[in-house]
Design an enzyme around this catalytic site. Sequence first.
Site, PDB file in Angstrom:
ATOM      1  N   SER A 129      42.795  32.313  30.638  1.00 14.89           N
ATOM      2  CA  SER A 129      41.449  32.729  31.052  1.00 14.89           C
ATOM      3  C   SER A 129      41.369  34.248  31.131  1.00 14.89           C
ATOM      4  CB  SER A 129      41.136  32.131  32.427  1.00 14.89           C
ATOM      5  OG  SER A 129      39.933  32.673  32.922  1.00 14.89           O
TER       6      SER A 129
ATOM      7  N   CYS B 180      35.515  37.860  43.621  1.00 15.35           N
ATOM      8  CA  CYS B 180      36.906  37.368  43.539  1.00 15.35           C
ATOM      9  C   CYS B 180      37.786  38.031  44.578  1.00 15.35           C
ATOM     10  CB  CYS B 180      37.461  37.637  42.142  1.00 15.35           C
ATOM     11  SG  CYS B 180      39.223  37.279  42.000  1.00 15.35           S
TER      12      CYS B 180
ATOM     13  N   CYS C 168      40.342  28.100  43.248  1.00 17.23           N
ATOM     14  CA  CYS C 168      40.092  29.201  42.338  1.00 17.23           C
ATOM     15  C   CYS C 168      39.540  30.433  43.050  1.00 17.23           C
ATOM     16  CB  CYS C 168      39.011  28.738  41.389  1.00 17.23           C
ATOM     17  SG  CYS C 168      39.425  29.046  39.739  1.00 17.23           S
TER      18      CYS C 168
ATOM     19  N   CYS D 255      36.144  42.098  40.154  1.00 18.77           N
ATOM     20  CA  CYS D 255      34.973  41.227  40.093  1.00 18.77           C
ATOM     21  C   CYS D 255      34.497  41.024  41.536  1.00 18.77           C
ATOM     22  CB  CYS D 255      35.331  39.921  39.415  1.00 18.77           C
ATOM     23  SG  CYS D 255      35.946  40.227  37.746  1.00 18.77           S
TER      24      CYS D 255
ATOM     25  N   ASN E 268      33.958  29.765  45.615  1.00 16.49           N
ATOM     26  CA  ASN E 268      34.798  29.600  46.801  1.00 16.49           C
ATOM     27  C   ASN E 268      34.674  30.840  47.661  1.00 16.49           C
ATOM     28  OD1 ASN E 268      36.144  27.058  46.343  1.00 16.49           O
ATOM     29  ND2 ASN E 268      37.062  28.071  44.585  1.00 16.49           N
TER      30      ASN E 268
ATOM     31  N   GLY F 112      45.424  38.007  38.563  1.00 16.77           N
ATOM     32  CA  GLY F 112      45.582  39.003  37.510  1.00 16.77           C
ATOM     33  C   GLY F 112      44.779  38.732  36.258  1.00 16.77           C
ATOM     34  N   GLU F 113      44.665  39.766  35.439  1.00 20.44           N
ATOM     35  CA  GLU F 113      43.974  39.656  34.152  1.00 20.44           C
ATOM     36  C   GLU F 113      45.055  39.593  33.076  1.00 20.44           C
ATOM     37  OE1 GLU F 113      40.969  39.150  32.539  1.00 20.44           O
ATOM     38  OE2 GLU F 113      42.411  39.298  30.900  1.00 20.44           O
TER      39      GLU F 113
ATOM     40  N   SER G  54      35.595  34.066  31.249  1.00 20.17           N
ATOM     41  CA  SER G  54      34.831  34.102  32.500  1.00 20.17           C
ATOM     42  C   SER G  54      33.488  34.765  32.227  1.00 20.17           C
ATOM     43  CB  SER G  54      35.607  34.903  33.550  1.00 20.17           C
ATOM     44  OG  SER G  54      36.776  34.205  33.885  1.00 20.17           O
ATOM     45  N   LEU G  55      32.493  33.955  31.924  1.00 19.87           N
ATOM     46  CA  LEU G  55      31.193  34.492  31.514  1.00 19.87           C
ATOM     47  C   LEU G  55      30.346  34.848  32.740  1.00 19.87           C
ATOM     48  CD1 LEU G  55      29.662  35.016  28.859  1.00 19.87           C
ATOM     49  CD2 LEU G  55      28.597  32.783  29.150  1.00 19.87           C
ATOM     50  N   HIS G  56      30.035  33.857  33.542  1.00 17.12           N
ATOM     51  CA  HIS G  56      29.402  34.030  34.862  1.00 17.12           C
ATOM     52  C   HIS G  56      27.980  34.584  34.889  1.00 17.12           C
ATOM     53  CE1 HIS G  56      33.302  32.992  36.260  1.00 17.12           C
ATOM     54  NE2 HIS G  56      33.830  34.175  36.231  1.00 17.12           N
TER      55      HIS G  56
ATOM     56  N   CYS H 234      45.103  42.536  40.854  1.00 17.86           N
ATOM     57  CA  CYS H 234      44.367  42.687  39.607  1.00 17.86           C
ATOM     58  C   CYS H 234      43.736  44.070  39.598  1.00 17.86           C
ATOM     59  CB  CYS H 234      43.278  41.607  39.503  1.00 17.86           C
ATOM     60  SG  CYS H 234      42.398  41.619  37.925  1.00 17.86           S
TER      61      CYS H 234
ATOM     62  N   CYS I 151      48.806  26.234  37.680  1.00 26.04           N
ATOM     63  CA  CYS I 151      48.032  27.466  37.538  1.00 26.04           C
ATOM     64  C   CYS I 151      48.961  28.638  37.849  1.00 26.04           C
ATOM     65  CB  CYS I 151      46.860  27.416  38.519  1.00 26.04           C
ATOM     66  SG  CYS I 151      45.881  28.919  38.541  1.00 26.04           S
TER      67      CYS I 151
ATOM     68  N   GLU J  86      50.766  33.997  43.656  1.00 26.43           N
ATOM     69  CA  GLU J  86      50.643  32.596  44.011  1.00 26.43           C
ATOM     70  C   GLU J  86      50.590  31.740  42.767  1.00 26.43           C
ATOM     71  OE1 GLU J  86      47.440  32.386  46.857  1.00 26.43           O
ATOM     72  OE2 GLU J  86      48.692  33.321  48.379  1.00 26.43           O
TER      73      GLU J  86
HETATM   74  N1  SAH Z   1      41.452  37.244  35.520  1.00 23.64           N
HETATM   75  C1  SAH Z   1      41.156  36.102  34.757  1.00 23.64           C
HETATM   76  C2  SAH Z   1      41.900  34.856  35.216  1.00 23.64           C
HETATM   77  C3  SAH Z   1      42.035  34.596  36.702  1.00 23.64           C
HETATM   78  S1  SAH Z   1      40.628  34.100  37.603  1.00 23.64           S
HETATM   79  C4  SAH Z   1      39.672  35.845  34.733  1.00 23.64           C
HETATM   80  O1  SAH Z   1      38.948  36.499  35.476  1.00 23.64           O
HETATM   81  O2  SAH Z   1      39.240  35.028  33.920  1.00 23.64           O
HETATM   82  C5  SAH Z   1      40.302  32.405  37.130  1.00 23.64           C
HETATM   83  C6  SAH Z   1      38.845  32.014  37.294  1.00 23.64           C
HETATM   84  O3  SAH Z   1      38.449  31.949  38.682  1.00 23.64           O
HETATM   85  C7  SAH Z   1      37.905  33.022  36.648  1.00 23.64           C
HETATM   86  O4  SAH Z   1      36.894  32.372  35.913  1.00 23.64           O
HETATM   87  C8  SAH Z   1      37.322  33.717  37.852  1.00 23.64           C
HETATM   88  O5  SAH Z   1      36.122  34.344  37.551  1.00 23.64           O
HETATM   89  C9  SAH Z   1      37.196  32.577  38.847  1.00 23.64           C
HETATM   90  N2  SAH Z   1      37.009  33.003  40.239  1.00 23.64           N
HETATM   91  C10 SAH Z   1      37.431  34.143  40.824  1.00 23.64           C
HETATM   92  N3  SAH Z   1      37.045  34.178  42.123  1.00 23.64           N
HETATM   93  C11 SAH Z   1      36.366  33.030  42.375  1.00 23.64           C
HETATM   94  C12 SAH Z   1      35.739  32.482  43.543  1.00 23.64           C
HETATM   95  N4  SAH Z   1      35.766  33.115  44.699  1.00 23.64           N
HETATM   96  N5  SAH Z   1      35.150  31.279  43.414  1.00 23.64           N
HETATM   97  C13 SAH Z   1      35.167  30.622  42.239  1.00 23.64           C
HETATM   98  N6  SAH Z   1      35.748  31.074  41.112  1.00 23.64           N
HETATM   99  C14 SAH Z   1      36.345  32.279  41.166  1.00 23.64           C
HETATM  100 FE1  SF4 Z   2      40.733  40.002  38.240  1.00 19.34          FE
HETATM  101 FE2  SF4 Z   2      39.892  37.651  37.203  1.00 19.34          FE
HETATM  102 FE3  SF4 Z   2      39.569  38.217  39.841  1.00 19.34          FE
HETATM  103 FE4  SF4 Z   2      38.122  39.508  38.006  1.00 19.34          FE
HETATM  104  S1  SF4 Z   2      38.079  37.284  38.461  1.00 19.34           S
HETATM  105  S2  SF4 Z   2      39.170  40.440  39.773  1.00 19.34           S
HETATM  106  S3  SF4 Z   2      39.583  39.711  36.346  1.00 19.34           S
HETATM  107  S4  SF4 Z   2      41.514  37.953  38.768  1.00 19.34           S
END
Ligand code: SAH
Ligand code: SF4
Length: 408
Positions: A241, A155, A383, A152, A340, A209-210, A263-265, A148, A141, A128
Site C-alpha cells: 500500500s 493517521c 489500521c 497524513c 479509526n 511507514g511509506e 491510498s486515494l481517500h 513515517c 500486516c 508494530e
Molecule cells: N503508508 C502507506 C501504508 C500504511 S497505511 C499508505 O499510506 O498507504 C495503511 C492504510 O491505512 C492506508 O490506506 C492509510 O491511509 C490507512 N489509515 C491510516 N490511518 C488511518 C486511520 N486512522 N483510520 C483508518 N485508516 C487509516
Molecule cells: Fe505515512 Fe501512510 Fe500514515 Fe500517510 S497514511 S502518514 S503515508 S503511514
Amino acid sequence: MTRAAVRADALTSLGLIEKRPLESYVAPDKPSLVGWSRAALAAALGDIGVAEPQRRMRVQQIWHWLYLRGAQSFDEMTTLSKELRAALAGRFTLARPEAADEQISVDGTRKWLVRLPGEVAGRPHDVECVYIPETDRGTLCISSQVGCTLNCSFCHTGTQRLVRNLTAGEIVGQVLLARDRLADWQQPPGAGNRPESRLISNIVVMGMGEPLYNFEAVRDALNLVADGDGLSISKRRITLSTSGVVPQIPRVGTEIGVMLAVSLHAVTDDVRDQLVPLNRKYPLRELLSACRNYPGLSNARRITFEYVMLKGVNDSLADAKALVRLIKGIPAKINLIPFNPWPGSKYECSDWEQIERFSEIVFDAGYASPVRTPRGRDILAACGQLKSASEKLTARERLALRAMAMTD
Ligand code: SAH
Ligand code: SF4
C-alpha cells in the site's frame, strides 16, 4: 519547473510534506543472515573458507533451514557439518527482531511490538506488526519504516517523531517472528499430523511507514518472502500500500510484481491536499495516470483503492459518484476503511448508513467495494492506529485510545 512543482519544493523545504530526517541504521557487530540474498550468503560462505563448488548447495541448505523450517540457531542445521555450523556461528547470527510485547484481541487478532536493534536518545526503534486471522486466510500486516516521514492528517503513525528505514532483514524478520510466535513452520517429516496449510497466507505492507520511500529494502524483502524455495507466499497474496509516491509506482510492477493498493481517500486535489499532503507533490491526475499504466494491470490483477471514510469530509454521495468517474477504465476494487480515531485526531468516522450508501454507488458502478471491518480494536491494532509504545503516549492519551476502541 511548473508552478505546482515550485510549490511542492517550497513546502518540502518548509518541512510540510516530509518533515523529519531519517535516523540511520547501526548494524550489530555480528550481523544476522536473515534477509540476505543467495549471492550475499555465497560470498559470506566464501569468506569463512567454503570452497566455490560447494557454496551453492550450502546456500540452498541454509535457505531451507532459515525460511522453511524457521531455524533460530545454526545448531539446528543438521545437514551442515559441525565445523561449518561453528564457523557460521562465530561470524553471524540468525537473529530476527524481538517481540517486546504481544497482545491478543478477543477476535484473535495479535499485535506484536517489534523491537529493532538500535536506539536514539534512549528510545528503542520499534514498529508494530499485526496478524489477522479470517475464515479463509490469515493476513500479516508488516511495517516498512519506524514512523513515517509523511504526515497524513488522519493517521496516527504520521505523528510519530522518530523515523528510520527498516532493512530488508528487518522486514522479512517480521514474517519470521510471526511464524515463530504462531508456531507456523514446516514440521520435520513424520512429526505429527499438522495440516500443511500455513496460518499466514497473505501479507500486506500496510503497517507503519511509506514502503515506497524505502523501495530497495521493501523490494528485496518481498521478493524473498515470495521465493518458492523459502517462505513461498505467492505475489498474488502480497499487497503493498502506498500513499502515492508516483515515480516509484511502475517499479512496484516491474521489480516486485505484487498487488498494489493506493491510498486515494479523496476525489479532488483540494481535499486530498489536506488529507495526504504528498498530493501537493504528486496530484491526483499524475497518481491516476501511474495507476492506469501500472505494469501487469489486468482484471485478474486489479488495483485496490483505499478510501478512509471521514464524516463530512470525503463521504458524500457526490464524492462516491466522482470516485467512480475518476477511476473509470482502471481494473480496480475500492476498499472502504472506517476511520479509526485516535486522541487528538480532528476527524470522525462516517455514519454506518452513509458508508453503506457510498458503498452501494461504487458497487452499482461495477466495482467490488468491501468495507474493511476493524479488527483488534481492543488492542489498538486497527489500521492507522499503529504507533509504537516507544513514542510514549501520555497515560491520558492511552486511556482515551482504549475508550474509543471499546465504544466504537
Ligand atoms: N503508508 C502507506 C501504508 C500504511 S497505511 C499508505 O499510506 O498507504 C495503511 C492504510 O491505512 C492506508 O490506506 C492509510 O491511509 C490507512 N489509515 C491510516 N490511518 C488511518 C486511520 N486512522 N483510520 C483508518 N485508516 C487509516
Ligand atoms: Fe505515512 Fe501512510 Fe500514515 Fe500517510 S497514511 S502518514 S503515508 S503511514
